[in-house]
Motif scaffolding. Sequence first.
Motif, PDB file in Angstrom:
ATOM      1  N   ALA A  29       0.829  -1.201   0.000  1.00 49.71           N
ATOM      2  CA  ALA A  29       0.000   0.000   0.000  1.00 49.71           C
ATOM      3  C   ALA A  29       0.865   1.253   0.000  1.00 49.71           C
ATOM      4  CB  ALA A  29      -0.925  -0.001   1.206  1.00 49.71           C
ATOM      5  N   ALA A  30       0.375   2.272  -0.683  1.00 54.31           N
ATOM      6  CA  ALA A  30       0.971   3.607  -0.619  1.00 54.31           C
ATOM      7  C   ALA A  30       0.217   4.369   0.459  1.00 54.31           C
ATOM      8  CB  ALA A  30       0.855   4.303  -1.970  1.00 54.31           C
ATOM      9  N   HIS A  31       0.878   4.693   1.545  1.00 52.57           N
ATOM     10  CA  HIS A  31       0.226   5.276   2.716  1.00 52.57           C
ATOM     11  C   HIS A  31       0.334   6.798   2.711  1.00 52.57           C
ATOM     12  CE1 HIS A  31      -0.716   1.670   5.118  1.00 52.57           C
ATOM     13  NE2 HIS A  31       0.315   1.134   4.481  1.00 52.57           N
ATOM     14  N   LEU A 355      -9.486   5.162  -4.248  1.00 57.13           N
ATOM     15  CA  LEU A 355      -8.051   5.051  -3.992  1.00 57.13           C
ATOM     16  C   LEU A 355      -7.726   3.764  -3.241  1.00 57.13           C
ATOM     17  CD1 LEU A 355      -7.167   8.713  -2.879  1.00 57.13           C
ATOM     18  CD2 LEU A 355      -6.978   7.711  -5.152  1.00 57.13           C
ATOM     19  N   ARG A 358      -7.311   0.672  -5.074  1.00 54.51           N
ATOM     20  CA  ARG A 358      -6.042   0.623  -5.809  1.00 54.51           C
ATOM     21  C   ARG A 358      -4.853   0.627  -4.858  1.00 54.51           C
ATOM     22  NH1 ARG A 358     -10.150   1.599  -8.141  1.00 54.51           N
ATOM     23  NH2 ARG A 358     -10.505   1.438 -10.383  1.00 54.51           N
ATOM     24  N   ASN A 359      -5.116   0.290  -3.607  1.00 51.76           N
ATOM     25  CA  ASN A 359      -4.064   0.141  -2.598  1.00 51.76           C
ATOM     26  C   ASN A 359      -3.343   1.461  -2.307  1.00 51.76           C
ATOM     27  OD1 ASN A 359      -3.297  -1.751  -0.753  1.00 51.76           O
ATOM     28  ND2 ASN A 359      -1.740  -2.724  -2.035  1.00 51.76           N
ATOM     29  N   VAL A 360      -4.104   2.554  -2.378  1.00 48.61           N
ATOM     30  CA  VAL A 360      -3.599   3.875  -2.016  1.00 48.61           C
ATOM     31  C   VAL A 360      -4.453   4.380  -0.858  1.00 48.61           C
ATOM     32  CG1 VAL A 360      -3.214   6.251  -2.764  1.00 48.61           C
ATOM     33  CG2 VAL A 360      -2.805   4.359  -4.357  1.00 48.61           C
ATOM     34  N   ASN A 361      -3.834   4.597   0.294  1.00 45.85           N
ATOM     35  CA  ASN A 361      -4.576   4.952   1.504  1.00 45.85           C
ATOM     36  C   ASN A 361      -4.520   6.449   1.764  1.00 45.85           C
ATOM     37  OD1 ASN A 361      -4.793   2.201   1.672  1.00 45.85           O
ATOM     38  ND2 ASN A 361      -3.471   1.970   3.453  1.00 45.85           N
ATOM     39  N   ASN A 392       7.324   7.923   2.511  1.00 43.29           N
ATOM     40  CA  ASN A 392       6.744   8.080   1.179  1.00 43.29           C
ATOM     41  C   ASN A 392       7.824   8.396   0.159  1.00 43.29           C
ATOM     42  OD1 ASN A 392       3.997   9.488   2.800  1.00 43.29           O
ATOM     43  ND2 ASN A 392       3.791   7.748   1.430  1.00 43.29           N
ATOM     44  N   ASP A 396       5.128   6.228  -4.663  1.00 45.78           N
ATOM     45  CA  ASP A 396       3.874   6.416  -3.936  1.00 45.78           C
ATOM     46  C   ASP A 396       3.076   7.568  -4.535  1.00 45.78           C
ATOM     47  OD1 ASP A 396       4.350   4.389  -2.084  1.00 45.78           O
ATOM     48  OD2 ASP A 396       5.104   5.750  -0.535  1.00 45.78           O
ATOM     49  N   ARG A 399       1.507   6.747  -7.877  1.00 45.56           N
ATOM     50  CA  ARG A 399       0.319   5.914  -7.727  1.00 45.56           C
ATOM     51  C   ARG A 399      -0.872   6.738  -7.250  1.00 45.56           C
ATOM     52  NH1 ARG A 399       2.167   1.297  -3.858  1.00 45.56           N
ATOM     53  NH2 ARG A 399       0.030   0.557  -4.211  1.00 45.56           N
ATOM     54  N   LEU A 400      -0.632   7.649  -6.322  1.00 47.22           N
ATOM     55  CA  LEU A 400      -1.699   8.516  -5.833  1.00 47.22           C
ATOM     56  C   LEU A 400      -2.261   9.368  -6.961  1.00 47.22           C
ATOM     57  CD1 LEU A 400      -3.261  10.016  -3.502  1.00 47.22           C
ATOM     58  CD2 LEU A 400      -1.294  11.579  -3.431  1.00 47.22           C
TER      59      LEU A 400
END
Length: 411
Positions: A29-31, A355, A358-361, A392, A396, A399-400
Amino acid sequence: MTTSTSTAYDVARVRAHFPQLAEGEGLGAAHFDGPGGSQTPDVVARAVYETLAGPLANDGDVTPAERNASRALGDGREAMADLLNVNPRGVVFGRSMTQLTMDLARTLAQGWGPGDEVVVSRLDHDANVRPWTIAAERAGATVRWADFDPETAELDPGQVEAVLSDRTRLVAVTAASNLLGTRPDLPAIAGLAHAAGARLYVDGVHYTAHVAVDVEALGADFFACSPYKFLGPHCGVLAARPEVLEPLRPDKLAPSSDGVPERFELGTPAYELLAGVAAAVDFLADLVPGEGSRRLRLVASLAAVEEHEDRLRARVEEHLVSLPGVTLHSRAARRTPTLLATFAGHDPQDVRRHLAARNVNAPAGSFYAYEASRRLGLGTAGGLRIGLAPYNDDRDVDRLLEALTESLDGA
């Protein structure tokens, strides 16, 4: 895809300590949810485990178990003292910033009465508003509100000055808004509060995660923060000069210590979490390898973090303002790498879910900054909050931005 990174800040080296970011089947995940609580590095988790796995008892100096507890407590105080540049005798630990603030508000309000005044800010998280309004109302004191400009997201010191009087006993204000990222001019506000004879209580929860803190330089009489926002475990910290704490008499059990800071810590400390706090501070000090005292290394590392996060924030911000129908509410001249956005024709919660798929938190809401969200005209719904953290990287952000564009295109 952009891949450049600062030569002074090796984000890949930092990310290697976060197993939750590792790629399994596809990307981890992109946090962008750090303002609500950062991810935890392996060294912090290991410190918590090793403290619990070793002999442990209430602190003392007779048995190894007692000495382990005493070491964890002392190391935690020393670490937070270095992080905040304060005396370790003024470092108080608690369950959370909210709990510590509630407790201190009740204690300070013992000396308040009708005619006294307390100043709170509409920019603040409710944890630095409601404890003071509750305590003031119970004491019969008057609450005054310092407003911020919703167009610029700025809290001008003049707004605080306008509600000060010689009856002001306390001013409560944030060092950085958890909703908008705004960083008010705290030294200026402190000067105004002290000139009026008031104390300044600063919510440093969001600020401490992004800036090298110097409590004395900020002018704060009390400074509260939460280690789980800066890579540590879930607990709270309140810092003040010991001489400020000495005259205060909080409610406590009769046999418990009357010393400072122990009299403010109710019950047995969470020794394992304090070991995690010390490990988190050591980790922060080593984000950019260097020499010198831990304090000097912290200042250097956090300066590099600030530069890294600001660069990534600029990328996100540039893209957001180019998208149709996007309103960016984070506009202050000085701010943390935290952005609040709303989208014409799109519910922020729907954008958040897109989001997440798509594994973007990146969460949506008002995040307990109720007064600020209402002042912006967003009610309690708030907006989408994008918050950057030391781990980050550019991928990341890629992707966001891709997921945001896709969501707003209606894909």
